[in-house]
Design an enzyme around this catalytic site. Structure first.
Site, mmCIF file in Angstrom:
data_model
loop_
_atom_site.group_PDB
_atom_site.id
_atom_site.type_symbol
_atom_site.label_atom_id
_atom_site.label_comp_id
_atom_site.label_asym_id
_atom_site.label_seq_id
_atom_site.Cartn_x
_atom_site.Cartn_y
_atom_site.Cartn_z
ATOM 1 N N GLU A 108 24.097 41.630 49.689
ATOM 2 C CA GLU A 108 24.201 40.244 50.138
ATOM 3 C C GLU A 108 25.514 40.028 50.885
ATOM 4 O O GLU A 108 26.519 40.652 50.570
ATOM 5 C CB GLU A 108 24.111 39.305 48.939
ATOM 6 C CG GLU A 108 22.726 39.366 48.297
ATOM 7 C CD GLU A 108 22.567 38.521 47.041
ATOM 8 O OE1 GLU A 108 21.462 38.037 46.801
ATOM 9 O OE2 GLU A 108 23.553 38.362 46.289
ATOM 10 N N CYS A 121 31.930 36.854 54.149
ATOM 11 C CA CYS A 121 32.229 37.589 52.926
ATOM 12 C C CYS A 121 31.226 38.743 52.871
ATOM 13 O O CYS A 121 30.022 38.504 52.763
ATOM 14 C CB CYS A 121 32.082 36.648 51.725
ATOM 15 S SG CYS A 121 32.258 37.487 50.158
ATOM 16 N N CYS A 128 28.190 47.997 42.151
ATOM 17 C CA CYS A 128 29.647 48.137 42.130
ATOM 18 C C CYS A 128 30.055 49.279 41.209
ATOM 19 O O CYS A 128 29.407 49.534 40.194
ATOM 20 C CB CYS A 128 30.300 46.843 41.660
ATOM 21 S SG CYS A 128 32.109 46.875 41.838
ATOM 22 N N CYS A 132 33.818 44.801 35.739
ATOM 23 C CA CYS A 132 34.412 43.517 35.343
ATOM 24 C C CYS A 132 33.373 42.699 34.562
ATOM 25 O O CYS A 132 32.253 42.511 35.021
ATOM 26 C CB CYS A 132 34.880 42.752 36.581
ATOM 27 S SG CYS A 132 36.005 43.713 37.594
ATOM 28 N N CYS A 135 31.585 39.434 36.192
ATOM 29 C CA CYS A 135 31.021 39.511 37.543
ATOM 30 C C CYS A 135 29.562 39.965 37.508
ATOM 31 O O CYS A 135 29.232 40.963 36.852
ATOM 32 C CB CYS A 135 31.852 40.474 38.386
ATOM 33 S SG CYS A 135 31.228 40.647 40.064
ATOM 34 N N GLU A 180 33.343 47.512 45.271
ATOM 35 C CA GLU A 180 34.803 47.673 45.278
ATOM 36 C C GLU A 180 35.166 48.438 46.559
ATOM 37 O O GLU A 180 34.926 49.641 46.657
ATOM 38 C CB GLU A 180 35.228 48.442 44.018
ATOM 39 C CG GLU A 180 36.662 48.903 43.990
ATOM 40 C CD GLU A 180 37.686 47.835 44.391
ATOM 41 O OE1 GLU A 180 37.675 46.731 43.823
ATOM 42 O OE2 GLU A 180 38.502 48.118 45.296
ATOM 43 N N SER A 234 42.567 41.334 42.776
ATOM 44 C CA SER A 234 41.967 40.496 41.730
ATOM 45 C C SER A 234 42.686 40.802 40.429
ATOM 46 O O SER A 234 42.399 41.794 39.777
ATOM 47 C CB SER A 234 40.476 40.820 41.600
ATOM 48 O OG SER A 234 39.872 40.636 42.850
ATOM 49 N N HIS A 236 43.732 38.446 37.582
ATOM 50 C CA HIS A 236 43.129 37.775 36.418
ATOM 51 C C HIS A 236 43.929 37.844 35.120
ATOM 52 O O HIS A 236 43.735 37.027 34.237
ATOM 53 C CB HIS A 236 41.696 38.226 36.176
ATOM 54 C CG HIS A 236 40.799 38.048 37.364
ATOM 55 N ND1 HIS A 236 40.715 36.868 38.052
ATOM 56 C CD2 HIS A 236 39.966 38.909 38.007
ATOM 57 C CE1 HIS A 236 39.867 37.002 39.059
ATOM 58 N NE2 HIS A 236 39.405 38.225 39.062
ATOM 59 N N ASN A 310 32.749 31.013 38.428
ATOM 60 C CA ASN A 310 31.328 30.756 38.673
ATOM 61 C C ASN A 310 30.532 31.385 37.546
ATOM 62 O O ASN A 310 30.426 32.615 37.489
ATOM 63 C CB ASN A 310 30.918 31.354 40.017
ATOM 64 C CG ASN A 310 31.779 30.797 41.121
ATOM 65 O OD1 ASN A 310 31.882 29.586 41.287
ATOM 66 N ND2 ASN A 310 32.454 31.669 41.849
ATOM 67 N N CYS A 353 31.776 33.606 44.670
ATOM 68 C CA CYS A 353 32.418 34.829 44.170
ATOM 69 C C CYS A 353 31.805 35.260 42.847
ATOM 70 O O CYS A 353 31.690 34.460 41.918
ATOM 71 C CB CYS A 353 33.896 34.574 43.890
ATOM 72 S SG CYS A 353 34.953 34.791 45.290
HETATM 73 N N1 SAH Z 1 35.746 44.406 43.906
HETATM 74 C C1 SAH Z 1 36.563 43.571 44.728
HETATM 75 C C2 SAH Z 1 35.789 42.630 45.628
HETATM 76 C C3 SAH Z 1 34.575 41.946 45.077
HETATM 77 S S1 SAH Z 1 34.808 40.655 43.889
HETATM 78 C C4 SAH Z 1 37.554 42.810 43.865
HETATM 79 O O1 SAH Z 1 37.499 42.941 42.651
HETATM 80 O O2 SAH Z 1 38.419 42.142 44.399
HETATM 81 C C5 SAH Z 1 35.504 39.337 44.808
HETATM 82 C C6 SAH Z 1 36.301 38.365 43.971
HETATM 83 O O3 SAH Z 1 35.441 37.590 43.119
HETATM 84 C C7 SAH Z 1 37.293 39.029 43.046
HETATM 85 O O4 SAH Z 1 38.512 38.343 43.067
HETATM 86 C C8 SAH Z 1 36.633 38.885 41.692
HETATM 87 O O5 SAH Z 1 37.542 38.982 40.650
HETATM 88 C C9 SAH Z 1 36.009 37.512 41.830
HETATM 89 N N2 SAH Z 1 34.957 37.231 40.868
HETATM 90 C C10 SAH Z 1 34.088 38.089 40.324
HETATM 91 N N3 SAH Z 1 33.248 37.441 39.495
HETATM 92 C C11 SAH Z 1 33.592 36.136 39.541
HETATM 93 C C12 SAH Z 1 33.074 34.952 38.939
HETATM 94 N N4 SAH Z 1 32.017 34.987 38.131
HETATM 95 N N5 SAH Z 1 33.669 33.774 39.233
HETATM 96 C C13 SAH Z 1 34.713 33.713 40.084
HETATM 97 N N6 SAH Z 1 35.237 34.789 40.692
HETATM 98 C C14 SAH Z 1 34.686 35.998 40.424
#
Ligand code: SAH
Length: 360
Positions: A108, A121, A128, A132, A135, A180, A234, A236, A310, A353
């Site tokens: 997507e 995006c 992936c 995480c 996600c 990633e 990212s 967190h 989200n 995201c």
């Molecule tokens: N793997 C890469 C890029 C994809 S995720 C990374 O980790 O950066 C893109 C962004 O969305 C990252 O910052 C990730 O931490 C965030 N993300 C993932 N799941 C999410 C969620 N449920 N709500 C908000 N942000 C989220």
């Protein structure tokens, strides 16, 4: 009806499998191909232009190339274009594309419009490599890496949609879709080379952000490669224990290694890093979490994007209260750290995201 023997089918299929995706070739390789086949190397430039500037989807489209040459190309190569299978539009204007790859897999990509810019995006992997906990994409596991042209095509598709629906070209790209990017670094780099090349989309690398969960070795490699795009991490959490509990690969790449890599990155590129950060209820909403982030921010010039969570499922994770988020903002700002609060876009169509998981 004429019955075709099964072995002929499999033969034809195996012939097809042997055909190479022509867009995996560099311009030099294309020029060499024509020379080796008794033509002028200049033909390679013409075909390259069809593929990358004019976006030809078939050899038939290449009208200034002779029929015999087109047939020769057809016999040797395929053009594996992506296909936008389904386009969904959110009430806030965000567009999500379900993109079908040549082998039937789907990724997507998302178009995010604001009054002044359009951001794409894009995905870098099917599924992936990482795990995480918050996600949706992580649940898919990694199926394969995307090829450079599959990444590039997502950008081209969004650029077209931006022109069509918003009367302006795409202005920014973030690698925050599925996957990633640093686990598919070579292909991401090749795609960015095409996106920034004049014989591609001619975009400035400063308008491209690669977002990573933090793979220290590759961050250092990017610095050595003198890339000119921006880096987002990212984060967190800036406490190993907490980060490992929500991003288990942190056990392999702990924060001390990430810190080293980011210092190396900044020393070489002088490019400020963005930390992406979600604040969750009961996970990273304590005063010590804020203090740890402030300390982490002191290592290299950076800014912090506080992202809205989200929800993806059963409620294991919940966005922290606005009071907790305010404490983060106050704490960071009091130490002179730039902090932005990022609202989600496209939530109603699962385009925000962490929601990309191809539900259909
Ligand atoms: N793997 C890469 C890029 C994809 S995720 C990374 O980790 O950066 C893109 C962004 O969305 C990252 O910052 C990730 O931490 C965030 N993300 C993932 N799941 C999410 C969620 N449920 N709500 C908000 N942000 C989220």
């Amino acid at each position: 009806m004429i019955r075709v023997p099964f072995y002929l089918f499999t033969f034809a299929r195996s012939m097809n499998v042997k055909k190479k995706d022509i867009r995996a070739l560099t311009k030099e390789q294309l020029r060499a191909f024509f020379e080796e086949n008794g033509d002028k190397s200049f033909r390679g430039n013409q075909v390259y232009e069809w593929l990358w500037v004019k976006g030809a989807h078939s050899f038939e489209d290449m009208t200034n190339i002779s029929k015999a040459t087109r047939k020769m190309l057809e016999d040797n190569f395929v053009i594996n274009h992506i296909r936008v299978d389904q386009m969904q539009r959110s009430k806030d204007g965000t567009i999500k594309n379900a993109v079908r790859l040549h082998d039937g897999l789907i990724v997507e990509s998302v178009l995010i419009p604001t009054p002044t810019r359009t951001t794409a995006c894009v995905s870098s992997q099917v599924g992936c490599s990482l795990d995480c906990k918050f996600c949706a994409t992580a649940r898919l596991k990694r199926m394969r890496n995307l090829n450079p042209d599959e990444i590039y095509d997502q950008v081209v598709a969004i650029d077209r949609e931006s022109r069509l629906y918003y009367n302006r070209p795409l202005s920014n790209i973030v690698f925050m879709g599925m996957g990633e990017p640093l686990m598919n670094y070579n292909n991401v780099l090749k795609a960015i080379d095409k996106i920034t090349a004049s014989e591609g989309l001619g975009m400035s690398p400063k308008r491209i952000t690669v977002s990573t969960s933090g793979v220290p070795k590759i961050i250092k490699k990017m610095a050595d490669d003198e890339v000119r795009f921006k880096l987002a991490v990212s984060l967190h959490s800036a406490i190993d224990e907490v980060r490992t509990s929500i991003m288990p690969f942190n056990e392999t790449f702990p924060l001390s290694d990430l810190k080293d890599a980011l210092e190396y990155w900044y020393e070489k590129t002088k490019s400020r890093i963005t930390y992406e950060y979600v604040v969750w209820d009961g996970i990273n909403d304590r005063a010590e979490d804020i203090e740890a982030l402030i300390k982490f921010c002191s290592y290299v010039p950076c800014k912090v994007n506080l992202i809205e969570y989200n929800p993806i499922d059963d409620g294991e994770f919940q966005q922290a209260s606005s009071k907790a988020i305010d404490s983060y903002i106050k704490g960071l700002e009091s130490r002179g750290i730039v902090v932005n609060v990022r609202r989600s876009r496209g939530k109603d169509i699962d385009a925000a995201c962490g929601q990309l998981a191809n539900k259909s």
